[in-house]
Design a protein around this motif. Structure first.
Motif, PDB file in Angstrom:
ATOM      1  N   GLU A  71       0.814  -1.219   0.000  1.00  0.00           N
ATOM      2  CA  GLU A  71       0.000   0.000   0.000  1.00  0.00           C
ATOM      3  C   GLU A  71       0.848   1.270   0.000  1.00  0.00           C
ATOM      4  O   GLU A  71       0.414   2.327  -0.447  1.00  0.00           O
ATOM      5  N   GLY A  72       2.087   1.159   0.480  1.00  0.00           N
ATOM      6  CA  GLY A  72       2.982   2.324   0.532  1.00  0.00           C
ATOM      7  C   GLY A  72       3.265   2.932  -0.838  1.00  0.00           C
ATOM      8  O   GLY A  72       3.631   4.112  -0.947  1.00  0.00           O
ATOM      9  N   SER A  73       3.080   2.147  -1.908  1.00  0.00           N
ATOM     10  CA  SER A  73       3.357   2.669  -3.254  1.00  0.00           C
ATOM     11  C   SER A  73       2.215   3.520  -3.805  1.00  0.00           C
ATOM     12  O   SER A  73       2.363   4.168  -4.834  1.00  0.00           O
ATOM     13  N   LYS A  74       1.073   3.503  -3.110  1.00  0.00           N
ATOM     14  CA  LYS A  74      -0.057   4.318  -3.577  1.00  0.00           C
ATOM     15  C   LYS A  74       0.108   5.742  -3.061  1.00  0.00           C
ATOM     16  O   LYS A  74      -0.762   6.277  -2.377  1.00  0.00           O
ATOM     17  N   SER A  75       1.266   6.339  -3.372  1.00  0.00           N
ATOM     18  CA  SER A  75       1.588   7.645  -2.793  1.00  0.00           C
ATOM     19  C   SER A  75       1.863   8.667  -3.888  1.00  0.00           C
ATOM     20  O   SER A  75       2.081   8.324  -5.046  1.00  0.00           O
ATOM     21  N   MET A  76       1.883   9.924  -3.467  1.00  0.00           N
ATOM     22  CA  MET A  76       2.157  11.036  -4.366  1.00  0.00           C
ATOM     23  C   MET A  76       3.501  10.845  -5.075  1.00  0.00           C
ATOM     24  O   MET A  76       3.639  11.116  -6.256  1.00  0.00           O
ATOM     25  N   ARG A  77       4.489  10.374  -4.330  1.00  0.00           N
ATOM     26  CA  ARG A  77       5.830  10.245  -4.887  1.00  0.00           C
ATOM     27  C   ARG A  77       5.866   9.231  -6.036  1.00  0.00           C
ATOM     28  O   ARG A  77       6.388   9.501  -7.112  1.00  0.00           O
ATOM     29  N   PHE A  78       5.292   8.049  -5.797  1.00  0.00           N
ATOM     30  CA  PHE A  78       5.299   7.030  -6.857  1.00  0.00           C
ATOM     31  C   PHE A  78       4.437   7.468  -8.037  1.00  0.00           C
ATOM     32  O   PHE A  78       4.788   7.237  -9.191  1.00  0.00           O
ATOM     33  N   TYR A  79       3.318   8.097  -7.726  1.00  0.00           N
ATOM     34  CA  TYR A  79       2.430   8.609  -8.779  1.00  0.00           C
ATOM     35  C   TYR A  79       3.206   9.557  -9.697  1.00  0.00           C
ATOM     36  O   TYR A  79       3.183   9.429 -10.923  1.00  0.00           O
ATOM     37  N   PHE A  80       3.949  10.473  -9.094  1.00  0.00           N
ATOM     38  CA  PHE A  80       4.700  11.459  -9.874  1.00  0.00           C
ATOM     39  C   PHE A  80       5.813  10.788 -10.690  1.00  0.00           C
ATOM     40  O   PHE A  80       6.009  11.094 -11.875  1.00  0.00           O
ATOM     41  N   ASP A  81       6.498   9.831 -10.064  1.00  0.00           N
ATOM     42  CA  ASP A  81       7.580   9.115 -10.767  1.00  0.00           C
ATOM     43  C   ASP A  81       7.049   8.326 -11.968  1.00  0.00           C
ATOM     44  O   ASP A  81       7.681   8.284 -13.025  1.00  0.00           O
ATOM     45  N   ILE A  82       5.882   7.698 -11.791  1.00  0.00           N
ATOM     46  CA  ILE A  82       5.296   6.930 -12.895  1.00  0.00           C
ATOM     47  C   ILE A  82       4.904   7.870 -14.037  1.00  0.00           C
ATOM     48  O   ILE A  82       5.104   7.562 -15.213  1.00  0.00           O
ATOM     49  N   MET A  83       4.337   9.018 -13.678  1.00  0.00           N
ATOM     50  CA  MET A  83       3.985  10.026 -14.692  1.00  0.00           C
ATOM     51  C   MET A  83       5.216  10.371 -15.536  1.00  0.00           C
ATOM     52  O   MET A  83       5.161  10.418 -16.763  1.00  0.00           O
ATOM     53  N   THR A  84       6.334  10.618 -14.841  1.00  0.00           N
ATOM     54  CA  THR A  84       7.583  10.970 -15.523  1.00  0.00           C
ATOM     55  C   THR A  84       8.015   9.852 -16.468  1.00  0.00           C
ATOM     56  O   THR A  84       8.363  10.092 -17.628  1.00  0.00           O
ATOM     57  N   GLU A  85       7.967   8.606 -15.957  1.00  0.00           N
ATOM     58  CA  GLU A  85       8.358   7.465 -16.801  1.00  0.00           C
ATOM     59  C   GLU A  85       7.452   7.323 -18.015  1.00  0.00           C
ATOM     60  O   GLU A  85       7.912   7.027 -19.113  1.00  0.00           O
ATOM     61  N   ALA A  86       6.146   7.516 -17.795  1.00  0.00           N
ATOM     62  CA  ALA A  86       5.182   7.378 -18.893  1.00  0.00           C
ATOM     63  C   ALA A  86       5.453   8.428 -19.978  1.00  0.00           C
ATOM     64  O   ALA A  86       5.461   8.121 -21.169  1.00  0.00           O
ATOM     65  N   ILE A  87       5.712   9.651 -19.560  1.00  0.00           N
ATOM     66  CA  ILE A  87       5.998  10.733 -20.520  1.00  0.00           C
ATOM     67  C   ILE A  87       7.281  10.405 -21.294  1.00  0.00           C
ATOM     68  O   ILE A  87       7.322  10.481 -22.523  1.00  0.00           O
ATOM     69  N   ARG A  88       8.309   9.981 -20.559  1.00  0.00           N
ATOM     70  CA  ARG A  88       9.596   9.681 -21.213  1.00  0.00           C
ATOM     71  C   ARG A  88       9.516   8.461 -22.122  1.00  0.00           C
ATOM     72  O   ARG A  88      10.284   8.327 -23.060  1.00  0.00           O
ATOM     73  N   SER A  89       8.570   7.558 -21.827  1.00  0.00           N
ATOM     74  CA  SER A  89       8.468   6.348 -22.660  1.00  0.00           C
ATOM     75  C   SER A  89       7.779   6.652 -23.996  1.00  0.00           C
ATOM     76  O   SER A  89       7.678   5.794 -24.857  1.00  0.00           O
TER      77      SER A  89
END
Length: 359
Positions: A71-89
């Motif tokens: 559940e710790g991954s359902k956080s603002m930090r991971f959300y933002f990091d995934i957004m970055t990865e998705a954009i870069r991909s």
């Protein structure tokens, strides 16, 4: 293979349940996409990520990201990091996100999909029993330190692909967690199917046919309610049976100390006890307690502050006018929404916790 179609105000989507579906993902795509981005976690990645990639890579450019399980991954930090990865991909508006995992991944990946470039399609590929509940109904969210799922929206998937083979690799705690939500569905449904579910012995290996049947019934209850009340203005609240105390316990103990379903199981016991007191009725409190014991659910809790639990129950999203909203049962299959002040809940909760730890 079984299929249920869920109709929402914005779109309809199919929930397909069967064996080996992860090898046939292309069959479930409703249109052509520019590329596919898979979001999964560290538990699911070694088990099923390759199967899914292999089923789509001949037709699509596929990238993926893996977050730590829990559940710790359902956080603002991971959300933002995934957004970055998705954009870069190179993911764009015509891309598709696949949420491969349990409820946590469904919520997180769904919220990414809902907010990536103002919303792109996503598919739920649940790998836990609990996700029969969370993958249907279009609620997506991440947690805030002040409370669970406080940042989120309604955003239905374009499909739910439920491969029951993936359920044989989940740990026993996850089996318990998922079955608690099926029990919830069995008690709020008219007609209730709790009697049937009472026979389920989770200590034995799961039988695929029974499992499919239980999942289908749970999904049908949820889909039926969601179709009538997508945005939780009235009867969708019935699905919160057991959740008022359950969510408070999860947050107070610290996310991950007990699973969502284990917390909900205790929450349902409390809701049954309150229902019996409030309606002066006879409900299967003892039967549920016994079933939880037989299936090794944790029923003893560490010393908890009742005041803090009540405070958390008041911070729940369902609170109206500072009163605590609870779903009670007038009878099996007859859920009711009631509001109580702190004092009443405090007295009932003190009784309940004391009884639970001395049972």
């Amino acid at each position: 293979m079984k299929k249920i179609t869920v109709h929402t105000s914005t779109k309809q989507y199919d929930v397909t349940i069967g064996k080996g579906l992860r090898h046939h993902v292309l069959d479930f795509l409703t249109k052509r996409y520019s590329r596919i981005f898979i979001i999964t976690d560290s538990n699911v990645e070694p088990l099923y990520l390759d199967d899914v990639i292999q089923s789509i890579e001949k037709d699509y450019h596929v990238t993926y990201t893996v977050v730590p399980a829990g559940e710790g991954s359902k956080s603002m930090r991971f959300y933002f990091d995934i957004m970055t990865e998705a954009i870069r991909s190179g993911l764009d508006r015509d891309g598709l996100i696949i949420a491969l995992g349990g409820g946590m991944i469904g919520d997180l990946a769904g919220f990414v999909a809902a907010t990536f470039m103002r919303g792109i399609d996503f598919i739920q590929m649940p790998t836990t029993i609990l996700a029969h509940d969370s993958s249907v109904g279009g609620k997506v969210a991440i947690n805030h330190p002040e409370g669970k799922n406080l940042i989120g929206c309604f955003f239905p998937p374009v499909a739910v692909i439920y491969d029951v083979e993936t359920l044989h690799t989940i740990p026993f705690t996850e089996v318990r967690s998922g079955y608690a939500e099926i029990v919830k569905h069995s008690m709020i449904n008219e007609p209730p199917f709790w009697e049937k579910l009472q026979q389920v012995d989770l200590n034995k290996p799961l039988d695929d046919n029974y499992l499919k049947q239980d999942l289908l019934r749970g999904i049908e209850v949820k889909a039926n309610i969601v179709e009538q009340d997508e945005r939780e203005t009235n009867i969708r609240q019935y699905l919160n049976f057991g959740h008022t105390l359950g969510h408070a316990l999860e947050a107070e103990l610290g996310y991950g100390k007990i699973t969502h379903g284990e917390a909900i199981a205790i929450g349902m016991l409390f809701a049954l006890q309150v229902s019996e007191k409030y309606y002066k009725s006879q409900l299967p409190y003892d039967a549920l307690y016994q079933w939880l014991i037989n299936n090794q659910y944790p029923t003893r809790l560490p010393q908890l502050s009742v005041a803090k639990l009540v405070e958390r129950m008041k911070r729940d999203k369902k609170v109206k006018d500072q009163k605590i909203t609870m779903v009670l049962l007038k009878d099996l299959g007859k859920p009711m929404i009631k509001q109580f002040d702190d004092h009443k809940i405090t007295v009932w909760l003190e009784d309940f916790l004391q009884e639970l730890n001395h049972h």
